[in-house]
Design a protein around this motif. Structure first.
Motif, PDB file in Angstrom:
ATOM      1  N   ARG A  20      -7.754   4.245   2.816  1.00 53.39           N
ATOM      2  CA  ARG A  20      -6.593   3.698   2.108  1.00 53.39           C
ATOM      3  C   ARG A  20      -5.997   2.590   2.975  1.00 53.39           C
ATOM      4  NH1 ARG A  20      -6.268   9.146   1.838  1.00 53.39           N
ATOM      5  NH2 ARG A  20      -4.592   9.259   3.390  1.00 53.39           N
ATOM      6  N   PHE A  21      -5.979   1.376   2.433  1.00 50.96           N
ATOM      7  CA  PHE A  21      -5.625   0.198   3.221  1.00 50.96           C
ATOM      8  C   PHE A  21      -4.515  -0.576   2.517  1.00 50.96           C
ATOM      9  CE2 PHE A  21      -6.393  -4.323   4.380  1.00 50.96           C
ATOM     10  CZ  PHE A  21      -6.189  -4.206   5.749  1.00 50.96           C
ATOM     11  N   GLU A  22      -3.463  -0.909   3.269  1.00 50.77           N
ATOM     12  CA  GLU A  22      -2.334  -1.634   2.678  1.00 50.77           C
ATOM     13  C   GLU A  22      -1.830  -2.710   3.623  1.00 50.77           C
ATOM     14  OE1 GLU A  22       2.340  -0.935   1.274  1.00 50.77           O
ATOM     15  OE2 GLU A  22       0.953   0.778   1.378  1.00 50.77           O
ATOM     16  N   LEU A  23      -1.651  -3.905   3.071  1.00 54.09           N
ATOM     17  CA  LEU A  23      -0.975  -5.009   3.758  1.00 54.09           C
ATOM     18  C   LEU A  23       0.204  -5.425   2.895  1.00 54.09           C
ATOM     19  CD1 LEU A  23      -3.892  -7.359   4.945  1.00 54.09           C
ATOM     20  CD2 LEU A  23      -2.600  -5.742   6.341  1.00 54.09           C
ATOM     21  N   SER A  24       1.423  -5.189   3.368  1.00 52.67           N
ATOM     22  CA  SER A  24       2.634  -5.547   2.619  1.00 52.67           C
ATOM     23  C   SER A  24       3.533  -6.395   3.500  1.00 52.67           C
ATOM     24  CB  SER A  24       3.379  -4.289   2.161  1.00 52.67           C
ATOM     25  OG  SER A  24       2.615  -3.572   1.217  1.00 52.67           O
ATOM     26  N   PHE A  25       3.708  -7.653   3.109  1.00 49.85           N
ATOM     27  CA  PHE A  25       4.499  -8.599   3.901  1.00 49.85           C
ATOM     28  C   PHE A  25       5.642  -9.183   3.086  1.00 49.85           C
ATOM     29  CE2 PHE A  25       0.074  -9.237   5.714  1.00 49.85           C
ATOM     30  CZ  PHE A  25       0.293  -8.399   6.797  1.00 49.85           C
ATOM     31  N   HIS A  26       6.174  -8.392   2.172  1.00 43.44           N
ATOM     32  CA  HIS A  26       7.233  -8.913   1.299  1.00 43.44           C
ATOM     33  C   HIS A  26       8.447  -9.319   2.121  1.00 43.44           C
ATOM     34  CE1 HIS A  26       8.570  -9.479  -2.817  1.00 43.44           C
ATOM     35  NE2 HIS A  26       9.768  -9.125  -2.418  1.00 43.44           N
ATOM     36  N   PRO A  27       9.010 -10.526   1.875  1.00 45.24           N
ATOM     37  CA  PRO A  27      10.165 -10.981   2.653  1.00 45.24           C
ATOM     38  C   PRO A  27      11.324 -10.001   2.565  1.00 45.24           C
ATOM     39  CG  PRO A  27       9.249 -12.793   1.381  1.00 45.24           C
ATOM     40  CD  PRO A  27       8.546 -11.552   0.921  1.00 45.24           C
ATOM     41  N   ALA A  28      12.000  -9.825   3.701  1.00 45.93           N
ATOM     42  CA  ALA A  28      13.038  -8.796   3.784  1.00 45.93           C
ATOM     43  C   ALA A  28      14.375  -9.267   3.252  1.00 45.93           C
ATOM     44  CB  ALA A  28      13.202  -8.348   5.237  1.00 45.93           C
ATOM     45  N   GLU A  72      -5.976   6.393   6.532  1.00 46.50           N
ATOM     46  CA  GLU A  72      -4.951   5.496   5.969  1.00 46.50           C
ATOM     47  C   GLU A  72      -4.487   4.502   7.027  1.00 46.50           C
ATOM     48  OE1 GLU A  72      -0.389   5.695   4.190  1.00 46.50           O
ATOM     49  OE2 GLU A  72      -1.708   7.451   4.036  1.00 46.50           O
ATOM     50  N   PHE A  73      -4.416   3.233   6.640  1.00 46.63           N
ATOM     51  CA  PHE A  73      -3.910   2.181   7.514  1.00 46.63           C
ATOM     52  C   PHE A  73      -2.928   1.355   6.700  1.00 46.63           C
ATOM     53  CE2 PHE A  73      -3.861  -1.965   9.559  1.00 46.63           C
ATOM     54  CZ  PHE A  73      -3.775  -1.625  10.907  1.00 46.63           C
ATOM     55  N   ARG A  74      -1.663   1.387   7.113  1.00 45.14           N
ATOM     56  CA  ARG A  74      -0.620   0.733   6.330  1.00 45.14           C
ATOM     57  C   ARG A  74       0.225  -0.171   7.203  1.00 45.14           C
ATOM     58  NH1 ARG A  74       4.704   3.491   3.568  1.00 45.14           N
ATOM     59  NH2 ARG A  74       5.192   1.817   2.096  1.00 45.14           N
ATOM     60  N   ILE A  75       0.310  -1.442   6.808  1.00 46.90           N
ATOM     61  CA  ILE A  75       1.185  -2.416   7.446  1.00 46.90           C
ATOM     62  C   ILE A  75       2.273  -2.777   6.445  1.00 46.90           C
ATOM     63  CG2 ILE A  75       1.370  -4.763   8.361  1.00 46.90           C
ATOM     64  CD1 ILE A  75      -0.103  -2.922  10.242  1.00 46.90           C
ATOM     65  N   ASN A  76       3.529  -2.577   6.828  1.00 48.96           N
ATOM     66  CA  ASN A  76       4.640  -2.877   5.914  1.00 48.96           C
ATOM     67  C   ASN A  76       5.795  -3.460   6.714  1.00 48.96           C
ATOM     68  OD1 ASN A  76       6.463  -3.026   3.839  1.00 48.96           O
ATOM     69  ND2 ASN A  76       6.715  -0.824   3.585  1.00 48.96           N
ATOM     70  N   PHE A  77       5.824  -4.801   6.758  1.00 52.36           N
ATOM     71  CA  PHE A  77       6.895  -5.504   7.458  1.00 52.36           C
ATOM     72  C   PHE A  77       6.906  -6.957   7.001  1.00 52.36           C
ATOM     73  CE2 PHE A  77       9.363  -6.952  11.208  1.00 52.36           C
ATOM     74  CZ  PHE A  77      10.330  -5.963  11.206  1.00 52.36           C
ATOM     75  N   ASP A  78       7.991  -7.639   7.281  1.00 51.40           N
ATOM     76  CA  ASP A  78       8.134  -9.049   6.916  1.00 51.40           C
ATOM     77  C   ASP A  78       7.445  -9.908   7.979  1.00 51.40           C
ATOM     78  OD1 ASP A  78       8.913 -11.652   6.500  1.00 51.40           O
ATOM     79  OD2 ASP A  78      10.984 -11.177   6.019  1.00 51.40           O
TER      80      ASP A  78
END
Length: 439
Positions: free
Chosen positions: A130-138, A101-107
């Protein structure tokens, strides 16, 4: 006095012995995978054997959503730099050949493109599952930044023999606030034989998507807030769950015999129920659904529900956006189509309600004999909510519990006022055997 009991000495030696470190390497790594990255790194001080063990963890979850809760305009740049440093430091030390699993979750916005692209290469080169890129504005006060775009150069490298070999292990893909095209997504769908989850949110470049194939293993598909999407085609026998939230599109759905969970919405003027609109083709599969979530726009006009039966439905959720609404009782028309419904969840956002609540005599009694649980989230104690609560207490003959939960983001005074209205409901008409939970 000297204690010469040999059993006691043996016991003390056993206590001092480090049996945990004697476990096989793979088991120790699996134990570390149960910890957060920071917790796993702290184990390096336990002994020489543990010093580098954390570097072989196969779950790299860089979730810093907790930090985002305290971000301000003044600290944003500093927090972003801290996040970049953290991810780079861990990746430079990491030694595992494979990543589960590789998860990035930050603005992070497009100005950090080079770092993000390097992280993608690093994860894919280790055959991530399992790969995730999440850059939702904070924070909402920001002007919307230019979001990261999945690079064409990375896409071209994945289409080579080496690239294809590295992505075949993928099982889950999540892109939030990442610009990615339908062509790129279809590459993953059709070239990753184990891919069973695809989530895409807030992608401006997604114009069309085809998920078609009898050999596909995809089980979970979420497409939300991709506001430029024009066309979506689904024909996937393995699909279990589908979520769509967005504008009206050309939508084709066939051959989804296992589809059980559906969530449909679109905000004002979008899909969902409101002004007589619904995402049409999905209605043909309502009869097999077990869980259904619908976005509902309520106003002074009555909702036109599609004529359909939902005999398999067990859990129905309404996301309600109400503006000058005179009653929630229109929703009960849908309940009549769900004879075996066991749970009803209402997530309510009522900005206004009519000063005169519609008379209940327009809604004849209909007993809901299997409904056991009702959750009203966002409860504020206004008349339209109380009217619906009373209807359910009177007509859900098997009801076991009613949850009334105000939004946590409201002021303490508003929350306490809602709780006071809930307590009045309890004192007035709570039937025997029904438990009322007030949060």
């Amino acid at each position: 006095m000297i204690d010469d009991n040999p059993n006691k000495v043996l016991l003390e030696d056993e206590i001092l012995e480090d049996r945990l470190s004697q476990l096989p390497f793979d088991i120790l790594v699996n134990i570390l995978n149960l910890l957060t990255l920071n917790e796993a790194a702290r184990t390096s001080v336990l002994s020489h054997k543990w010093k580098h063990l954390w570097k072989y963890t196969t779950i790299l979850d860089f979730d810093a959503s907790g930090v985002l809760m305290n971000v301000t305009e003044d600290t944003m740049e500093e927090d972003r730099n801290w996040y970049i440093y953290w991810v780079n430091e861990v990746l430079s030390s990491h030694r595992a050949l494979y990543i589960d699993e590789f998860r990035i979750n930050f603005d992070l916005d497009v100005s950090y493109e080079s770092y993000i692209t390097n992280w993608i290469y690093s994860a894919i080169s280790r055959k991530v599952k399992r790969f995730e890129l999440s850059f939702h504005p904070a924070v909402s006060w920001q002007t919307l930044p230019e979001i990261y775009t999945f690079p064409q150069v990375v896409y071209e490298s994945l289409k080579t023999d080496i690239g294809l070999a590295h992505v075949k292990s993928l099982r889950s893909l999540i892109f939030d606030s990442v610009n990615i095209t339908g062509e790129m997504l279809e590459f993953f769908i059709y070239n990753c034989p184990y891919l069973d989850q695809l989530d895409v949110a807030c992608s401006h470049n997604l114009l069309g998507l085809k998920v078609v194939g009898s050999e596909l293993k995809l089980k979970y598909l979420d497409i939300v807030f991709c506001n430029n999407l024009e066309e979506l085609e689904l024909s996937c026998p393995s699909l279990l769950s589908f979520k769509y939230f967005g504008p009206i599109i050309k939508f084709t759905i066939t051959n989804v015999p296992q589809l059980q969970d559906v969530s449909i919405g679109g905000g004002v003027g979008g899909h969902g129920l409101g002004n007589g609109r619904v995402l049409g083709p999905i209605v043909n599969y309502f009869c097999q659904l077990q869980n259904l979530e619908l976005f509902v726009e309520l106003n002074e006009e009555s909702i036109q529900f599609p004529k359909c039966e939902l005999p398999a439905l067990r859990h129905l959720t309404f996301q309600i956006c109400a503006r000058r609404c005179s009653s929630f009782l229109d929703l009960t028309c849908m309940l009549k189509s769900c004879p075996f419904l066991q749970k009803l969840t209402l997530k309510m956002q009522v900005s206004q309600y009519s000063s005169e609540v519609r008379s209940r005599h327009q809604f004849p009694k209909h007993f809901h004999q299997n409904l056991k649980e009702v959750d009203m989230i966002g409860f504020s104690g206004n008349p339209v909510e109380l009217e619906l609560a009373r209807y359910l207490l009177e007509n859900a003959t098997a009801l076991e519990q009613l949850l009334l939960e105000p939004w946590v983001f409201e002021s303490e005074a508003t929350i306490e006022a809602a709780r006071e209205e809930a307590r009045k409901l309890e004192e007035a008409i709570l039937p025997p055997g029904v438990k009322l939970y007030i949060h």
